[in-house]
Design an enzyme around this catalytic site. Structure first.
Site, PDB file in Angstrom:
ATOM      1  N   GLN A   1       0.829  -1.199   0.000  1.00 49.00           N
ATOM      2  CA  GLN A   1       0.000   0.000   0.000  1.00 49.00           C
ATOM      3  C   GLN A   1       0.867   1.254   0.000  1.00 49.00           C
ATOM      4  O   GLN A   1       0.349   2.363  -0.034  1.00 49.00           O
ATOM      5  CB  GLN A   1      -0.906   0.020   1.237  1.00 49.00           C
ATOM      6  CG  GLN A   1      -1.921  -1.102   1.289  1.00 49.00           C
ATOM      7  CD  GLN A   1      -2.626  -1.193   2.622  1.00 49.00           C
ATOM      8  OE1 GLN A   1      -2.629  -2.246   3.251  1.00 49.00           O
ATOM      9  NE2 GLN A   1      -3.240  -0.118   3.078  1.00 49.00           N
TER      10      GLN A   1
ATOM     11  N   PHE B   1      -5.975  -3.955   3.408  1.00 49.64           N
ATOM     12  CA  PHE B   1      -6.645  -3.707   4.690  1.00 49.64           C
ATOM     13  C   PHE B   1      -5.719  -3.139   5.764  1.00 49.64           C
ATOM     14  O   PHE B   1      -6.020  -3.213   6.951  1.00 49.64           O
ATOM     15  CB  PHE B   1      -7.326  -4.986   5.209  1.00 49.64           C
ATOM     16  CG  PHE B   1      -8.042  -5.769   4.157  1.00 49.64           C
ATOM     17  CD1 PHE B   1      -9.163  -5.243   3.543  1.00 49.64           C
ATOM     18  CD2 PHE B   1      -7.574  -7.008   3.743  1.00 49.64           C
ATOM     19  CE1 PHE B   1      -9.833  -5.948   2.539  1.00 49.64           C
ATOM     20  CE2 PHE B   1      -8.222  -7.712   2.742  1.00 49.64           C
ATOM     21  CZ  PHE B   1      -9.362  -7.182   2.144  1.00 49.64           C
TER      22      PHE B   1
ATOM     23  N   GLU C   1       0.591  -1.983   4.541  1.00 51.04           N
ATOM     24  CA  GLU C   1       1.080  -0.608   4.657  1.00 51.04           C
ATOM     25  C   GLU C   1       2.562  -0.609   4.995  1.00 51.04           C
ATOM     26  O   GLU C   1       3.334   0.146   4.407  1.00 51.04           O
ATOM     27  CB  GLU C   1       0.280   0.160   5.726  1.00 51.04           C
ATOM     28  CG  GLU C   1       0.719   1.614   5.831  1.00 51.04           C
ATOM     29  CD  GLU C   1      -0.210   2.487   6.657  1.00 51.04           C
ATOM     30  OE1 GLU C   1      -1.325   2.041   6.980  1.00 51.04           O
ATOM     31  OE2 GLU C   1       0.196   3.614   6.995  1.00 51.04           O
TER      32      GLU C   1
ATOM     33  N   ARG D   1      -4.661   6.899  17.440  1.00 55.06           N
ATOM     34  CA  ARG D   1      -5.990   6.958  16.824  1.00 55.06           C
ATOM     35  C   ARG D   1      -7.046   6.289  17.713  1.00 55.06           C
ATOM     36  O   ARG D   1      -8.214   6.668  17.670  1.00 55.06           O
ATOM     37  CB  ARG D   1      -5.989   6.347  15.418  1.00 55.06           C
ATOM     38  CG  ARG D   1      -7.281   6.601  14.640  1.00 55.06           C
ATOM     39  CD  ARG D   1      -7.182   6.262  13.164  1.00 55.06           C
ATOM     40  NE  ARG D   1      -6.613   7.317  12.356  1.00 55.06           N
ATOM     41  CZ  ARG D   1      -7.321   8.221  11.656  1.00 55.06           C
ATOM     42  NH1 ARG D   1      -8.638   8.205  11.674  1.00 55.06           N
ATOM     43  NH2 ARG D   1      -6.713   9.140  10.962  1.00 55.06           N
TER      44      ARG D   1
ATOM     45  N   ARG E   1      -7.385  -1.508   8.875  1.00 53.22           N
ATOM     46  CA  ARG E   1      -8.642  -0.788   8.679  1.00 53.22           C
ATOM     47  C   ARG E   1      -9.236  -0.228   9.979  1.00 53.22           C
ATOM     48  O   ARG E   1      -9.710  -0.975  10.827  1.00 53.22           O
ATOM     49  CB  ARG E   1      -9.650  -1.742   8.048  1.00 53.22           C
ATOM     50  CG  ARG E   1     -10.781  -1.069   7.316  1.00 53.22           C
ATOM     51  CD  ARG E   1     -11.620  -2.130   6.634  1.00 53.22           C
ATOM     52  NE  ARG E   1     -12.461  -1.555   5.595  1.00 53.22           N
ATOM     53  CZ  ARG E   1     -13.120  -2.281   4.696  1.00 53.22           C
ATOM     54  NH1 ARG E   1     -13.053  -3.590   4.711  1.00 53.22           N
ATOM     55  NH2 ARG E   1     -13.866  -1.692   3.784  1.00 53.22           N
TER      56      ARG E   1
ATOM     57  N   PHE F   1      -7.356   1.441  12.113  1.00 51.85           N
ATOM     58  CA  PHE F   1      -6.079   1.920  12.651  1.00 51.85           C
ATOM     59  C   PHE F   1      -6.168   2.301  14.127  1.00 51.85           C
ATOM     60  O   PHE F   1      -5.733   3.367  14.535  1.00 51.85           O
ATOM     61  CB  PHE F   1      -5.658   3.135  11.813  1.00 51.85           C
ATOM     62  CG  PHE F   1      -4.178   3.410  11.748  1.00 51.85           C
ATOM     63  CD1 PHE F   1      -3.343   2.613  10.996  1.00 51.85           C
ATOM     64  CD2 PHE F   1      -3.621   4.481  12.423  1.00 51.85           C
ATOM     65  CE1 PHE F   1      -1.988   2.883  10.920  1.00 51.85           C
ATOM     66  CE2 PHE F   1      -2.255   4.772  12.352  1.00 51.85           C
ATOM     67  CZ  PHE F   1      -1.441   3.964  11.590  1.00 51.85           C
TER      68      PHE F   1
ATOM     69  N   THR G   1      -3.129  11.485  10.856  1.00 51.95           N
ATOM     70  CA  THR G   1      -2.739  12.346  11.972  1.00 51.95           C
ATOM     71  C   THR G   1      -1.276  12.777  11.839  1.00 51.95           C
ATOM     72  O   THR G   1      -0.862  13.732  12.476  1.00 51.95           O
ATOM     73  CB  THR G   1      -2.993  11.649  13.316  1.00 51.95           C
ATOM     74  OG1 THR G   1      -2.387  10.356  13.294  1.00 51.95           O
ATOM     75  CG2 THR G   1      -4.493  11.496  13.540  1.00 51.95           C
TER      76      THR G   1
ATOM     77  N   ALA H   1      -5.716   5.203   5.760  1.00 55.85           N
ATOM     78  CA  ALA H   1      -6.496   6.224   6.462  1.00 55.85           C
ATOM     79  C   ALA H   1      -7.713   6.654   5.640  1.00 55.85           C
ATOM     80  O   ALA H   1      -8.177   7.785   5.760  1.00 55.85           O
ATOM     81  CB  ALA H   1      -5.630   7.434   6.828  1.00 55.85           C
TER      82      ALA H   1
ATOM     83  N   GLU I   1     -12.533   3.033   5.899  1.00 54.73           N
ATOM     84  CA  GLU I   1     -12.523   2.529   7.267  1.00 54.73           C
ATOM     85  C   GLU I   1     -13.833   2.675   8.038  1.00 54.73           C
ATOM     86  O   GLU I   1     -14.204   1.779   8.786  1.00 54.73           O
ATOM     87  CB  GLU I   1     -11.400   3.226   8.055  1.00 54.73           C
ATOM     88  CG  GLU I   1     -10.015   2.867   7.572  1.00 54.73           C
ATOM     89  CD  GLU I   1      -8.957   3.834   8.107  1.00 54.73           C
ATOM     90  OE1 GLU I   1      -9.035   5.036   7.781  1.00 54.73           O
ATOM     91  OE2 GLU I   1      -8.082   3.386   8.844  1.00 54.73           O
TER      92      GLU I   1
END
Lengths: 775, 488
Positions: free
Chosen positions: A208, A239, A243, A321, A353, A355, A453, A522, A724
């Site tokens: 990703q 998902f 990442e 998060r 997903r 996070f 963020t 995100a 998400e």
């Protein structure tokens, strides 16, 4: 109400089919393992630790090297650059363990062989001598051992929590354990590296985050970023699991490719993939909540302990998060939320997903539920009593004012359309007249903050080429993992130029096309890349407008972009003709677009800022039936109303909502990660790790978009992110199961089910109710 | 002396394949992807549980060609002799357009990442060929062995319901090929034994049941492979050497089902799918359990004989079969013997089977009139999961209202499938009441000391087992005590 797009071929906001649909169904969509391998392609396989925490006394690789088909072995010593793929740049995530292993399944070396089978068989011939060290398996053990952290904790605080709690007439105190989740992308981790001249290497990675893979490969090989090209056509699911988790595989493939100057592919077996790569963080949230006799929350004090695993990876931002969503849709007059990102001897947990958001939100729903049962009320009444206001009572624990609150309308409409009140009464009646089977129903809301963020991540680039025949090349920094990003951005471009989608060639994502991209994560893919592509189109359109005005001798203002081309005064010119004449007149037909999200800022040290550009909302109602003899259950009906702003593609968005809900339901019901006392993950394959099936889909499953919603911020087409937020709609399943369990105790005791709510947890909950009733 | 040949022959899509050099552990998926470069079929798990590699295998049965969906990842090439393998690459609509199954999937947004999609297409294709207008429950059943992580299945179910609006099987190019394919396949069954390779690379494909008995007696070290749903994982997960192998999945004599007025005899090669209609007709109490054994592809591959022969403590057929008083028929060469099924399971990994001896058939006595019988499976996920525990209950309540006979057996509660003899004793002769049930509950702890593992804790297993006895009693009293999913 779409200011940014001045014409429409009905491509934007239309339920267009996935661009790869015909290729998916015919088996011709190419994934990395399907690519034609160059002659001499090597195959890598990882050797994994079989201890959760131990010193490595010795590694004997002689038998590995001597095995048939083996070309060589890679260990830490073979790395010219850094033996590290830590995405947080804390240098705590070695590719190959050195000196000690910190979780069962940690890579220690890689075998390179002529075939994958040969590499895999050889990897198992290693002889390792370990000296066991004490291992920390989970959150409670980590807290008991002194609470070593993998990264800095966060504190969010607003109002006077001590006074609020002390003054509260009632308190809800407790802890909720929230399980982790394996991504179970159907295509496992994979990377394929092809060496080039000089220091060059091209890496095909199922990631990703191509730019981060580029950085990691460069860092490991000790070369500049410009020598590494990372390409991603599509992933077979991500998902969040791709990442950061693809970094190691890409680095190993590139390392081998450069060392032997041959192409190299690496693809772990599913069991190794699940053992060696990170998962959704599991949490234990300790909470103390003060409230009054009406159910109004007065103060919240909560600590979010999370199993970080052996390294930092993304545990910092994930646990942040969780705190950002400790409120879900509720206003707390006073709040203090603290994160505890703990070191454990387990695989390093990672993005998934939501996070961390889902874990924060389900804790909030836990205390809402505690309050409701303590007061003998419908939890929905407690929810409504605590929703954020629109003009007042609207400041979050991180001091951002909620300016776009639509939770009241969403919940009201769903309550009516799902016939919630009458069905709740029917459930209560059913439970009075049935001894073994019990029902439950619940309505839970979702409010989810949109933006990375990490503020600098909120930027994107795109590259649009128009060729002389009017055909278009589209590249951007986002990756396609099935979520429909490619088709959405293509819709934006088609709409901008007024051409059909078949004029647009969607290019594989490549670091050579668009540099310095952010992870596709995100939920931000279409917000960011859609705008960047739009910006590129706008540049080209501006040049073409000037060109057309000159060519057709009219005012620029008289050049009108219409379906299929332009009108310059009285002349209609097709887009292809316009492109051809622009070329002859030396007009640049290519542009790099750029976008950065406005308004956002965040100061982590003070816990204050405006980290989210906007919020997405939704709500769901779930109804379940539970067998109180075995704890088995079925989800009978689900109704969803979800806010995607003005949908860029309703078919894709409905797909994200249905898929997100079922994935969330899996997380909260049957997907259980079990480690044994030796530190080995025992649920490392679909035979033992149970994601939902077609037969787990509720027989009645009504999914609606809040069609009246438009993003108040000027996002692309006034749409909202969708990846998400729907995942958390599944919280209503837990609450409904809780109600069924609580019925055994005549609803006097809060069900307090930890997740995942397996049949076993349901039965133990029923037993708790029976004991309480008996005493 | 039987004639032998040294080639495995089968059809792959439109092409006849002849293989003389095949390893016994070569999987169909690896062969398709690596040797044939047909890469539409995907590897998702390599253990038959995700369905991304689903293909159809056509085989002759009573002069008809039957196409089964199977997971290519744990199907061995050696088992394909005389079959027609159909992969996603072979699907096509009229005029080369998308096939109706494919068109429905595209139109209904049935793919997102697309990786699982070819497997879904093949499962749906298999379903549509035999049932063009399936109910939702038929669709769900056909898709039990296919995992999708993106869509939440809802659009796939919608697509499945819409396939017949895009075309009927009679218009299908593959349907039209059938007669020709059938003739080709029949020609491949030439009555010869296939033997390939030597030592642990040896493959033997016996020509008949008698030939199998003779070959196995002469080669007792060989591994018998029928459906390969267990042995497949020995290869793909544990990299064990399984050769020499005798493949028996093709033997039609082992696929017989013999029914008479008092019993049903299943020969060992009958797959779960092949047994379904007979089970439903004669043992309707097993219908729900039967549908919850694995997924469709595995039910098409896995055999009744294999489920017993491998001695697994968590196989789903032994508990109900033991409760029904099943007899097991073992054979070595021409020597046959019969034992009670429950006596076959001696200890974990140890069964009453001699070298060269194999399970030839199992006989299930029909339930005598007046007896009550039920079987329950409990698993974390309702379908396509391995039992946390599986319990089967059979009682006869005599005129006085007391328990005249009780046979109770469990899987997942001990190292072998096992009878609950202490519980049975606690019930025997007692009035058939909830008081008796309650009084018998402590006896479970005498019969079973279950373990904790990833499927369930020991505590849960014991409690759920006890509660299943309560469920059995309540159901015998007509009380609704079992979950139903309300799908048509």
């Amino acid at each position: 109400m779409n200011k940014q797009t001045d014409i429409s071929l009905a491509t934007l906001h239309a339920p267009t089919r996935h661009d790869s649909g015909p290729k998916h169904v015919t088996g011709t969509a190419e994934y990395i393992d399907d690519m034609v391998e160059p002659v001499g392609t090597m195959h890598a396989y990882l050797g994994l630790s079989t201890k959760p925490h131990a010193e490595i006394i010795s590694i004997d690789l002689d038998a590995v090297r001597a095995a048939p088909g083996v070309i060589g072995v890679l260990t830490a010593e073979d790395i010219p650059g850094e033996n590290d793929v830590s995405p947080s740049h804390k240098h705590d995530e070695p590719i190959f363990a050195e000196g000690r292993v910190q979780f069962w399944g940690q890579p220690m070396f890689a075998v390179i062989a002529e075939t994958r089978d040969a590499a895999r068989r050889a990897a198992h011939l290693v002889k390792v001598e370990y000296h066991d060290l004490p291992h920390i398996p989970d959150v409670r053990a980590a807290q008991a051992a002194g609470g070593k952290l993998v990264t800095e904790p966060l504190k969010l605080e607003r109002g006077d929590v001590e006074t609020g709690l002390a003054a509260a007439p009632r308190r809800a105190k407790g802890a909720i354990t929230i399980g982790g989740q394996d991504h179970f992308y159907l295509e496992g981790q994979i990377a394929f590296a092809v060496p080039g001249e000089d220091e060059d290497v091209t890496v095909y990675s199922s990631t990703q985050h191509p730019s981060e893979v580029q950085l990691m490969v460069a860092q490991v090989l000790a070369i500049r970023h410009n020598a590494v090209t990372v390409t991603v056509r599509r992933m077979g699911g991500g998902f969040g699991g791709k990442e950061t988790q693809g970094n190691l595989f890409a680095a190993v493939a590139a390392l081998a490719a450069k060392k032997w100057n041959r192409a190299c592919k690496i693809r772990p077996d599913r069991d190794d993939d699940m053992s060696a790569t990170g998962k959704r963080h599991d949490f234990v949230v300790d909470y103390d909540v003060g409230y009054d006799d009406t159910g109004k929350i007065l103060a919240v004090d909560a600590v979010y302990g999370t199993r970080g695993g052996f390294s930092s990876d993304l545990t910092g931002p994930v646990s942040d998060r969780a705190l950002f969503h400790c409120d879900n849709a509720y206003w707390y007059p006073a709040v203090r939320a603290r994160s505890e990102p703990l070191y454990t001897n387990t695989v390093s947990n990672t993005a998934f997903r939501g996070f961390g958001g889902p874990q924060g939100m389900i804790a909030a729903e836990r205390w809402v539920e505690d309050i409701a049962y303590a007061l003998g009320k419908d939890p929905l009444d407690i929810r409504k009593a605590n929703f954020y206001g629109t003009d007042t009572d609207n400041v979050t624990p991180y001091h951002q004012t909620v300016e776009d609150n639509i939770v009241h309308r969403v919940v009201e409409e769903l309550e009516a359309s799902s016939d919630y009140q009458a069905r709740r009464q029917a459930v209560l009646d059913f439970n009075r007249s049935n001894n073994v089977l019990k029902k439950g129903i619940a309505l839970t809301p979702v409010k989810f903050g949109i933006s990375f963020t990490a503020t600098w991540y909120n930027q994107a680039g795109a590259l649009v080429h128009v060729y002389k025949d009017g055909s278009i090349h589209l590249s951007h920094g986002g990756t396609e993992m099935g979520q429909g990003l490619y088709i959405k951005v293509a819709q934006v471009v088609a709409d901008a130029f007024g051409v059909n989608l078949d004029s647009i060639k969607i290019m594989a994502t490549s670091t050579g096309k668009v540099p310095n991209t952010s992870a596709t994560a995100a939920s931000s893919g279409s917000d960011l890349n859609g705008m960047a592509a739009y910006n590129a189109c706008a540049q080209i359109k501006a040049r073409l407008t000037v060109h057309a005005a000159q060519l057709y001798q009219c005012d620029e203002a008289a050049v009108e972009w219409v379906e299929g081309g332009i009108k310059a005064g009285d002349t209609f010119v097709t887009f292809a003709e316009l492109a051809a004449s622009a070329y002859l007149n030396r007009v640049q037909l290519s542009a790099a677009g750029f976008y950065k999200t406005p308004k956002i800022h965040w100061d982590r040290a003070t816990g204050r800022g405006h980290p989210f550009y906007y919020f997405a909302y939704g709500a769901s109602v779930s109804e379940v039936t539970v067998d109180t003899l075995t704890g088995e259950y079925v989800v009978d009906r689900v109704d969803i109303l979800h806010d995607v702003g003005k949908s860029l593609n309703p078919a894709v968005d409905i797909g994200q909502i249905e898929g997100g809900f079922i994935q969330g339901m899996g997380w909260l019901t049957t997907e259980e990660l079990v480690w044994d006392d030796k530190g080995q993950l025992r649920t490392h394959a679909p035979s033992t790790y149970k994601i939902p099936l077609a037969s787990d889909v509720p027989p009645i499953f009504n999914v609606q978009l809040a069609e009246w919603s438009e993003n108040r911020e000027p996002t692309i087409g006034r749409s909202k992110a969708v990846g998400e937020p729907p995942f958390m709609l599944a919280m209503s399943v837990v609450e409904a199961l809780g109600m069924a369990v609580a019925s055994v105790g005549d609803y006097k005791l809060a069900p307090q089910l930890d997740t995942p709510v397996t049949p076993e947890r349901v039965l133990m909950g029923v037993e708790r109710m029976k004991r309480a009733r008996g005493s | 002396m039987i004639e032998t040949t040294n080639a495995i022959r089968f059809l792959l899509n439109g092409e006849e394949i002849i293989l003389t050099d095949v390893a016994p552990d070569l999987t169909l998926l690896d062969w398709l992807r690596l040797e044939r470069r047909l890469r539409g079929s995907k590897e998702g798990c390599a253990e038959g549980d995700c369905g991304a590699c689903t293909v159809l295998v056509g085989r002759m049965m009573d002069d008809e060609i039957i196409y089964d969906s199977v997971t290519a990842c744990i199907r061995f090439v050696g088992s394909l002799h005389g079959t027609h393998v159909v992969t996603v690459e072979h699907l096509r609509g009229e005029n080369g357009n998308l096939h109706p199954v494919q068109q429905a999937m595209v139109d209904h947004h049935g793919s997102q990442c697309g990786f699982c999609t070819p497997g879904f297409v093949m499962s749906l294709y298999g379903l549509w060929m035999r049932n063009p207008d399936p109910s939702r429950s038929a669709i769900e059943k056909a898709l039990q062995g296919n995992l999708c992580r993106c869509t939440g299945y809802a659009p796939i179910i919608r697509a499945a319901q819409a396939i017949s609006s895009h075309g009927q099987p009679q218009g299908d190019p593959l349907w039209a090929e059938r007669i020709a394919v059938k003739e080709k396949i029949k020609a491949l069954h030439d009555g010869r034994r296939v033997e390939i390779g030597a030592g642990d690379k040896r493959i033997i494909i016996p020509a008949s049941l008698d030939d199998f008995a003779a070959v196995y007696e002469a080669n007792p070290e060989a591994r018998i492979v029928a459906g390969s749903t267990d042995v497949g994982l020995w290869v793909t997960k544990f990299m064990r050497n399984i050769g020499p192998v005798i493949f028996i999945g093709h033997l039609q004599e082992l696929k017989r089902i013999a029914e008479n007025a008092s019993e049903v005899r299943f020969y060992a090669g009958v797959s779960y799918s092949e047994a379904t209609s007979v089970i439903e007709a004669n043992f309707p109490q097993l219908g729900e359990l039967w549908d919850r054994i694995a997924g469709e592809q595995i039910r098409n591959m896995g055999t009744i004989g294999g489920n017993i022969a491998n001695g697994s403590p968590i196989g789903d057929t032994p508990p109900p079969f033991i409760a029904l008083g099943a007899k097991l028929h073992l054979r070595r060469g021409e020597h046959r013997r019969e034992i009670k099924l429950e006596d076959y399971f001696i200890a974990y990994g140890k069964q009453d089977r001699q070298p060269g001896e194999f399970v030839e058939s199992v006989t299930l006595p029909l339930l005598p009139a007046g007896e009550t019988f039920a079987a329950y499976k409990i698993s974390k996920r309702r379908e396509e999961d391995i039992s946390a525990l599986c319990g089967a209950f059979r009682v006869f309540i005599n005129h006085a209202g007391t328990v005249g006979m009780a046979r109770i057996a469990f899987g997942g509660m001990a190292a072998t499938p096992k009878r609950a003899k202490a519980v049975e004793a606690a019930l025997l002769g007692k009035p058939w009441t909830m008081e008796t049930i309650e009084a018998a509950i402590p006896a479970f702890a005498e019969d079973f000391q279950p373990i904790s593992d990833m499927r369930a804790s020991a505590q849960y297993r014991l409690l759920a087992a006890q509660n299943l006895l309560k469920r059995f009693f309540l159901e015998s009293q007509g009380e609704g005590a079992r979950l139903k999913r309300a799908v048509a």
